[in-house]
Design a protein around this motif. Structure first.
Motif, PDB file in Angstrom:
ATOM      1  N   PHE A 232       0.859  -1.178   0.000  1.00  0.00           N
ATOM      2  CA  PHE A 232       0.000   0.000   0.000  1.00  0.00           C
ATOM      3  C   PHE A 232       0.901   1.236   0.000  1.00  0.00           C
ATOM      4  O   PHE A 232       1.482   1.582   1.033  1.00  0.00           O
ATOM      5  CB  PHE A 232      -0.907   0.022   1.238  1.00  0.00           C
ATOM      6  N   GLU A 233       1.041   1.870  -1.133  1.00  0.00           N
ATOM      7  CA  GLU A 233       1.869   3.067  -1.191  1.00  0.00           C
ATOM      8  C   GLU A 233       1.120   4.243  -0.582  1.00  0.00           C
ATOM      9  O   GLU A 233      -0.105   4.357  -0.730  1.00  0.00           O
ATOM     10  CB  GLU A 233       2.266   3.378  -2.628  1.00  0.00           C
ATOM     11  N   ASP A 234       1.857   5.120   0.079  1.00  0.00           N
ATOM     12  CA  ASP A 234       1.210   6.310   0.631  1.00  0.00           C
ATOM     13  C   ASP A 234       0.667   7.166  -0.494  1.00  0.00           C
ATOM     14  O   ASP A 234      -0.319   7.873  -0.340  1.00  0.00           O
ATOM     15  CB  ASP A 234       2.186   7.112   1.486  1.00  0.00           C
ATOM     16  N   ALA A 251      -5.678   0.038   5.144  1.00  0.00           N
ATOM     17  CA  ALA A 251      -6.090  -1.319   5.526  1.00  0.00           C
ATOM     18  C   ALA A 251      -7.552  -1.338   5.961  1.00  0.00           C
ATOM     19  O   ALA A 251      -8.313  -2.234   5.575  1.00  0.00           O
ATOM     20  CB  ALA A 251      -5.184  -1.843   6.640  1.00  0.00           C
ATOM     21  N   LEU A 252      -7.963  -0.354   6.756  1.00  0.00           N
ATOM     22  CA  LEU A 252      -9.360  -0.301   7.192  1.00  0.00           C
ATOM     23  C   LEU A 252     -10.300  -0.167   5.993  1.00  0.00           C
ATOM     24  O   LEU A 252     -11.368  -0.799   5.956  1.00  0.00           O
ATOM     25  CB  LEU A 252      -9.556   0.876   8.150  1.00  0.00           C
ATOM     26  N   THR A 253      -9.906   0.647   5.031  1.00  0.00           N
ATOM     27  CA  THR A 253     -10.717   0.791   3.820  1.00  0.00           C
ATOM     28  C   THR A 253     -10.732  -0.505   3.013  1.00  0.00           C
ATOM     29  O   THR A 253     -11.770  -0.931   2.496  1.00  0.00           O
ATOM     30  CB  THR A 253     -10.178   1.940   2.954  1.00  0.00           C
ATOM     31  N   ASN A 254      -9.583  -1.148   2.932  1.00  0.00           N
ATOM     32  CA  ASN A 254      -9.450  -2.388   2.173  1.00  0.00           C
ATOM     33  C   ASN A 254     -10.363  -3.485   2.714  1.00  0.00           C
ATOM     34  O   ASN A 254     -10.943  -4.266   1.950  1.00  0.00           O
ATOM     35  CB  ASN A 254      -7.991  -2.843   2.221  1.00  0.00           C
ATOM     36  N   TYR A 255     -10.516  -3.570   4.028  1.00  0.00           N
ATOM     37  CA  TYR A 255     -11.361  -4.613   4.614  1.00  0.00           C
ATOM     38  C   TYR A 255     -12.812  -4.480   4.173  1.00  0.00           C
ATOM     39  O   TYR A 255     -13.547  -5.479   4.119  1.00  0.00           O
ATOM     40  CB  TYR A 255     -11.290  -4.562   6.146  1.00  0.00           C
ATOM     41  N   GLU A 256     -13.234  -3.280   3.825  1.00  0.00           N
ATOM     42  CA  GLU A 256     -14.614  -3.047   3.403  1.00  0.00           C
ATOM     43  C   GLU A 256     -14.778  -3.047   1.887  1.00  0.00           C
ATOM     44  O   GLU A 256     -15.904  -3.011   1.394  1.00  0.00           O
ATOM     45  CB  GLU A 256     -15.104  -1.699   3.952  1.00  0.00           C
ATOM     46  N   TYR A 312      -6.180  -5.877  11.723  1.00  0.00           N
ATOM     47  CA  TYR A 312      -6.014  -7.013  10.815  1.00  0.00           C
ATOM     48  C   TYR A 312      -6.617  -8.280  11.430  1.00  0.00           C
ATOM     49  O   TYR A 312      -7.324  -9.038  10.756  1.00  0.00           O
ATOM     50  CB  TYR A 312      -4.530  -7.226  10.507  1.00  0.00           C
ATOM     51  N   TYR A 313      -6.352  -8.509  12.710  1.00  0.00           N
ATOM     52  CA  TYR A 313      -6.884  -9.706  13.358  1.00  0.00           C
ATOM     53  C   TYR A 313      -8.408  -9.658  13.444  1.00  0.00           C
ATOM     54  O   TYR A 313      -9.090 -10.664  13.226  1.00  0.00           O
ATOM     55  CB  TYR A 313      -6.282  -9.867  14.751  1.00  0.00           C
TER      56      TYR A 313
END
Length: 361
Positions: A232-234, A251-256, A312-313
């Protein structure tokens, strides 16, 4: 922003097992060839209320903010009858933002080329990046990030493939010089876009969502997709690094949305596997030419590793990764506690830097 503190006597600690796990999780990159949608020209307009405004330095701006707006659009096919001579230019609009590699063809028109073609390529996300004079830039961020290339083409016709990766919507080609005997024709312009994101994995929005929110969501997803590279590049335009502060939100955005859990896992193992002095998790990592942690010390960024692992967990239930990475996360809290005085207040000193404290209002 305050001066960033660099670690004295910097030493990188390497956990070979973690780095190997991260390398095994390196994602496949997806490529797609895209072509410009149209030719475009711009004209200046006083528009202080528009987001594309370019705020010039105070000593140079005459108290005005300029906005560049389209004034003429032409089909790409117009290039076929648009020979370019010394001083002339053309701007191509790719219609939306892209991250990738540019190639094009230059063909001589007129007499045989008796001198190299000297051209300038500018790429920008906004019109102001194309229209403003880059030589006047005086910002604190290095001007080497400006997407501008000068090329000498000795033999024509030629197929030119630019080796660098760009983040852009607009591409301008300007002829700096040829010779009085010939001109050049630009054709077959394309961009090979690159991402590890897979838009097909994103669930569509509910049809009852208002149109303006759908548009915002589409732009956000496109931004996310462009940032999803081997990590994930800034940002795919500048820094192009793995920053842990950006990773937390990405990461939080990716989970959704994209649900690329392995990409988050790879980033976590990289941060835990390449640490600074005292095994402090670094603020950012470089991936090329070889993975390494930067020597920039940000006190609060080390603590982001704790929340990133927690999130992540919660999203994956990956207990194996949790158990392997937990000691690194716990250690960040131990290091942070050393910065507290007897009252539990952070002690200031000259050997650390905090992102939020360092920001100026």
């Amino acid at each position: 922003m305050a001066q960033i503190t660099h670690i004295e006597n910097f030493k990188m600690n390497i956990n070979e097992d973690f780095v190997r796990k991260a390398q095994e999780l390196e994602p496949a990159l997806h490529y797609k060839t895209v072509r410009p949608a149209q030719l475009v020209s711009f004209q200046p307009s006083d528009a202080p209320d528009k987001p594309n405004g370019w705020d010039l330095p105070v000593h140079n701006r005459a108290d005005r903010v300029f906005d560049w707006i389209p004034c003429r659009m032409q089909p790409v096919e117009a290039l076929d009858t648009m020979p370019l001579s010394k001083g002339s230019s053309v701007c191509l609009d790719f219609g939306t933002h892209h991250v990738g590699y540019i190639s094009f063809r230059l063909t001589p028109a007129g007499s045989p080329p008796d001198a190299p073609a000297h051209i300038r390529i500018k790429l920008g996300e906004m019109p102001c990046e194309i229209m403003e004079d880059t030589a006047s830039y005086r910002g604190s961020i290095s001007s080497s990030w400006i997407q501008e290339e000068y090329l000498h083409i000795d033999e024509l016709p030629a197929r030119i493939s630019l080796p660098r990766r760009y983040a852009f919507r607009y591409l301008e080609l300007k002829v700096m010089d040829t010779s009085p005997k010939y001109q050049v024709l630009l054709s077959d312009v394309s961009c090979d876009t690159v991402t590890s994101g897979d838009m097909s994995q994103v669930d569509p929005l509910n049809e009852n969502v208002p149109e303006d929110l759908k548009r915002i969501d589409a732009i956000a997803l496109k931004t996310m997709e462009d940032c999803m590279q081997s990590v994930f590049e800034d940002g795919p335009k500048r820094d192009r690094r793995l920053w842990i502060g950006d990773l937390r939100l990405q990461a939080l955005t990716n989970y959704e949305t994209f649900k690329n859990y392995d990409l988050v896992k790879r980033c976590l193992y990289l941060f835990a596997g390449l640490t600074q002095n005292e095994h402090h998790v670094g603020a950012c990592l470089f991936l090329r030419p070889a993975p390494m942690v930067d020597d920039t010390s940000l006190f609060d960024y080390g603590l982001f590793f704790v929340s990133c692992l927690h999130d992540y967990y919660q999203a994956t239930g990956d207990r194996e990764a949790l158990m392997q990475l937990w000691p690194a996360a716990y250690h960040q809290a131990e290091l942070a506690l050393k910065r507290l005085d007897g009252r539990g207040v952070v002690k200031d000193s000259g050997d650390w830097w905090c992102f939020w404290i360092g920001m100026t209002v």
